[in-house]
Design a protein around this motif. Structure first.
Motif, PDB file in Angstrom:
ATOM      1  N   VAL A  84      57.781 -36.828  44.103  1.00 42.47           N
ATOM      2  CA  VAL A  84      57.817 -35.368  43.868  1.00 42.47           C
ATOM      3  C   VAL A  84      56.488 -34.720  44.061  1.00 42.47           C
ATOM      4  CG1 VAL A  84      58.457 -33.218  42.715  1.00 42.47           C
ATOM      5  CG2 VAL A  84      60.317 -35.055  43.141  1.00 42.47           C
ATOM      6  N   VAL A  85      56.336 -33.944  44.727  1.00 44.35           N
ATOM      7  CA  VAL A  85      55.047 -33.127  44.718  1.00 44.35           C
ATOM      8  C   VAL A  85      55.077 -31.552  44.751  1.00 44.35           C
ATOM      9  CG1 VAL A  85      53.027 -32.608  46.314  1.00 44.35           C
ATOM     10  CG2 VAL A  85      54.087 -34.858  46.587  1.00 44.35           C
ATOM     11  N   SER A  86      54.560 -31.161  43.680  1.00 42.18           N
ATOM     12  CA  SER A  86      54.846 -29.781  43.159  1.00 42.18           C
ATOM     13  C   SER A  86      53.686 -29.090  42.350  1.00 42.18           C
ATOM     14  CB  SER A  86      56.199 -29.628  42.622  1.00 42.18           C
ATOM     15  OG  SER A  86      56.492 -28.219  41.988  1.00 42.18           O
ATOM     16  N   ALA A  87      53.621 -27.709  42.535  1.00 43.01           N
ATOM     17  CA  ALA A  87      52.672 -27.084  41.885  1.00 43.01           C
ATOM     18  C   ALA A  87      53.158 -26.633  40.443  1.00 43.01           C
ATOM     19  CB  ALA A  87      52.268 -25.648  42.614  1.00 43.01           C
ATOM     20  N   HIS A  88      54.819 -26.764  40.341  1.00 50.10           N
ATOM     21  CA  HIS A  88      55.317 -26.707  39.067  1.00 50.10           C
ATOM     22  C   HIS A  88      55.250 -28.046  38.298  1.00 50.10           C
ATOM     23  CE1 HIS A  88      57.134 -22.877  40.123  1.00 50.10           C
ATOM     24  NE2 HIS A  88      57.401 -23.399  41.168  1.00 50.10           N
ATOM     25  N   ASP A  89      54.107 -28.254  37.589  1.00 52.23           N
ATOM     26  CA  ASP A  89      53.912 -29.565  36.948  1.00 52.23           C
ATOM     27  C   ASP A  89      53.969 -29.657  35.417  1.00 52.23           C
ATOM     28  OD1 ASP A  89      51.488 -28.130  36.404  1.00 52.23           O
ATOM     29  OD2 ASP A  89      50.123 -29.453  37.355  1.00 52.23           O
ATOM     30  N   ALA A  90      54.861 -28.672  34.814  1.00 53.57           N
ATOM     31  CA  ALA A  90      54.978 -28.775  33.478  1.00 53.57           C
ATOM     32  C   ALA A  90      56.038 -29.946  33.028  1.00 53.57           C
ATOM     33  CB  ALA A  90      56.057 -27.600  32.962  1.00 53.57           C
ATOM     34  N   GLN A  92      58.278 -30.492  31.403  1.00 58.17           N
ATOM     35  CA  GLN A  92      60.032 -30.621  31.310  1.00 58.17           C
ATOM     36  C   GLN A  92      60.198 -30.888  33.037  1.00 58.17           C
ATOM     37  OE1 GLN A  92      61.687 -27.377  30.122  1.00 58.17           O
ATOM     38  NE2 GLN A  92      61.234 -26.041  31.999  1.00 58.17           N
ATOM     39  N   THR A  93      59.494 -30.365  33.912  1.00 57.57           N
ATOM     40  CA  THR A  93      59.732 -30.420  35.408  1.00 57.57           C
ATOM     41  C   THR A  93      59.516 -32.003  35.734  1.00 57.57           C
ATOM     42  OG1 THR A  93      59.145 -28.317  35.879  1.00 57.57           O
ATOM     43  CG2 THR A  93      59.419 -29.548  37.841  1.00 57.57           C
ATOM     44  N   VAL A  94      58.419 -32.615  35.371  1.00 56.37           N
ATOM     45  CA  VAL A  94      58.126 -34.028  35.669  1.00 56.37           C
ATOM     46  C   VAL A  94      59.119 -34.737  35.068  1.00 56.37           C
ATOM     47  CG1 VAL A  94      56.324 -35.903  35.492  1.00 56.37           C
ATOM     48  CG2 VAL A  94      55.618 -33.334  35.703  1.00 56.37           C
ATOM     49  N   ARG A  95      59.505 -34.631  33.928  1.00 60.70           N
ATOM     50  CA  ARG A  95      60.469 -35.273  33.113  1.00 60.70           C
ATOM     51  C   ARG A  95      61.996 -35.559  33.888  1.00 60.70           C
ATOM     52  NH1 ARG A  95      60.423 -33.016  28.920  1.00 60.70           N
ATOM     53  NH2 ARG A  95      62.225 -31.939  28.972  1.00 60.70           N
ATOM     54  N   ARG A  96      62.305 -34.327  34.448  1.00 57.93           N
ATOM     55  CA  ARG A  96      63.594 -34.120  34.863  1.00 57.93           C
ATOM     56  C   ARG A  96      63.558 -34.602  36.329  1.00 57.93           C
ATOM     57  NH1 ARG A  96      64.721 -27.618  33.266  1.00 57.93           N
ATOM     58  NH2 ARG A  96      64.896 -28.034  30.988  1.00 57.93           N
ATOM     59  N   ALA A  97      62.423 -34.384  36.880  1.00 52.41           N
ATOM     60  CA  ALA A  97      62.187 -35.084  38.502  1.00 52.41           C
ATOM     61  C   ALA A  97      62.485 -36.774  38.306  1.00 52.41           C
ATOM     62  CB  ALA A  97      61.059 -34.993  38.877  1.00 52.41           C
ATOM     63  N   LEU A  98      61.960 -37.374  37.184  1.00 52.30           N
ATOM     64  CA  LEU A  98      62.053 -38.844  36.977  1.00 52.30           C
ATOM     65  C   LEU A  98      63.509 -39.194  36.949  1.00 52.30           C
ATOM     66  CD1 LEU A  98      58.566 -39.476  35.336  1.00 52.30           C
ATOM     67  CD2 LEU A  98      59.046 -39.850  37.874  1.00 52.30           C
ATOM     68  N   GLU A  99      64.200 -38.301  35.908  1.00 43.61           N
ATOM     69  CA  GLU A  99      65.382 -38.669  35.483  1.00 43.61           C
ATOM     70  C   GLU A  99      66.334 -38.394  36.615  1.00 43.61           C
ATOM     71  OE1 GLU A  99      66.035 -35.842  32.016  1.00 43.61           O
ATOM     72  OE2 GLU A  99      65.265 -37.396  30.805  1.00 43.61           O
ATOM     73  N   LEU A 100      66.116 -37.693  37.680  1.00 45.42           N
ATOM     74  CA  LEU A 100      67.041 -37.538  38.726  1.00 45.42           C
ATOM     75  C   LEU A 100      66.697 -38.257  40.037  1.00 45.42           C
ATOM     76  CD1 LEU A 100      67.274 -33.666  38.447  1.00 45.42           C
ATOM     77  CD2 LEU A 100      69.132 -35.269  37.879  1.00 45.42           C
ATOM     78  N   ALA A 102      63.333 -39.629  40.922  1.00 42.16           N
ATOM     79  CA  ALA A 102      62.066 -39.651  41.635  1.00 42.16           C
ATOM     80  C   ALA A 102      61.295 -40.884  41.104  1.00 42.16           C
ATOM     81  CB  ALA A 102      61.058 -38.460  41.350  1.00 42.16           C
ATOM     82  N   SER A 103      60.494 -41.357  41.930  1.00 39.51           N
ATOM     83  CA  SER A 103      59.579 -42.635  41.688  1.00 39.51           C
ATOM     84  C   SER A 103      58.219 -42.405  40.863  1.00 39.51           C
ATOM     85  CB  SER A 103      59.692 -43.651  42.866  1.00 39.51           C
ATOM     86  OG  SER A 103      60.610 -44.296  43.442  1.00 39.51           O
ATOM     87  N   GLY A 104      58.203 -41.009  41.274  1.00 42.33           N
ATOM     88  CA  GLY A 104      56.686 -40.348  40.556  1.00 42.33           C
ATOM     89  C   GLY A 104      56.750 -38.927  40.892  1.00 42.33           C
ATOM     90  N   PHE A 105      55.640 -38.459  40.342  1.00 40.28           N
ATOM     91  CA  PHE A 105      55.151 -37.000  40.546  1.00 40.28           C
ATOM     92  C   PHE A 105      53.812 -36.814  40.627  1.00 40.28           C
ATOM     93  CE2 PHE A 105      54.593 -32.777  38.987  1.00 40.28           C
ATOM     94  CZ  PHE A 105      55.797 -32.195  39.331  1.00 40.28           C
ATOM     95  N   ILE A 106      53.315 -35.761  41.573  1.00 43.24           N
ATOM     96  CA  ILE A 106      51.820 -35.500  41.891  1.00 43.24           C
ATOM     97  C   ILE A 106      52.073 -34.114  41.758  1.00 43.24           C
ATOM     98  CG2 ILE A 106      50.284 -35.633  43.549  1.00 43.24           C
ATOM     99  CD1 ILE A 106      51.338 -38.028  44.748  1.00 43.24           C
ATOM    100  N   SER A 107      50.959 -33.615  40.927  1.00 42.05           N
ATOM    101  CA  SER A 107      50.790 -32.124  40.945  1.00 42.05           C
ATOM    102  C   SER A 107      49.889 -31.809  42.283  1.00 42.05           C
ATOM    103  CB  SER A 107      50.084 -31.662  39.461  1.00 42.05           C
ATOM    104  OG  SER A 107      49.648 -30.482  39.565  1.00 42.05           O
TER     105      SER A 107
END
Length: 217
Positions: A84-90, A92-100, A102-107
């Motif tokens: 997931v690539v997002s400007a919303h990088d709080a 809770q957003t990162v954690r929820r993305a991983l729980e749903l 996603a293999s990673g998160f990039i701000s």
């Protein structure tokens, strides 16, 4: 790291797609990058290509509704890893993305080297998160319960749920999934039971809690 890699970059901002493309070039000797400016185009590309190494998915673009877009993509293409690539990088957003799924998160504020590092991590089988970010724990009991219930759905049931949220009728879902309407009805019943709701409308409302503002509780 493989010398030949295929990426899909899905973001509605051409300049940021260009930045991601620049970051990805150089990760191998033979890099192929496919681009999509909306969610429907991203789905079409992933459906047409059977050897995608990684999808980089923006949370906020036409056709996607926050984290529910991630849910839909993971259900339709469970074998394709997603960052997931997002400007919303709080956190809770990162954690929820991983729980749903996603293999990673990039701000979107990450540097070129941070982007490359995250992609390398995921390609090597690790989970990539922004450095020095404490993911914490879910503070919203309702969202926490929703995520657990979504995790209990099979990929096919999740696909049915996301199609319901798009307003498709049973016969349309049956056509898209190439199954009988009876099978769709069985999936809908299972989805309602697992989500703990009584109607399709309630299920769609529940999914919308992961909607267009990824930072919303």
């Amino acid at each position: 790291m493989e010398s030949s890699l295929k990426f899909v970059v899905a973001d509605d901002h051409p300049l940021f797609r260009g930045a991601l493309r620049h970051a990805l070039v150089g990760l191998g000797e033979d890099i192929r990058i496919l681009e999509a400016g909306d969610f429907e185009a991203a789905q079409a590309i992933v459906a047409a290509e059977d050897d995608i190494d990684l999808l980089l998915l923006d949370l906020s673009m036409p056709g996607a509704s926050g984290l529910s877009g991630l849910v839909a993509m993971r259900a339709a293409f469970p074998a394709t890893p997603v960052i997931v690539v997002s400007a919303h990088d709080a956190a809770q957003t990162v954690r929820r993305a991983l729980e749903l799924g996603a293999s990673g998160f990039i701000s979107k504020s990450a540097s070129m080297e941070e982007i490359r590092g995250a992609v390398r991590q995921v390609l090597e089988g690790d989970v990539a998160t922004p450095a020095h970010l404490d993911l914490g724990t879910e503070g919203d009991a309702e969202v926490s319960q929703l995520i657990r219930r979504l995790q209990s759905l099979t990929p096919q049931q999740t696909r049915v749920l996301t199609m319901l949220s798009s307003g498709l009728l049973n016969k349309q879902i049956a056509f898209e999934l190439d199954v009988s309407e009876a099978t769709v009805k069985a999936h809908v019943s299972a989805v309602l039971q697992k989500l703990g709701v009584d109607s399709r409308t309630q299920a769609v409302i529940l999914l919308s809690k992961l909607g267009s503002d990824p930072t919303a509780s």
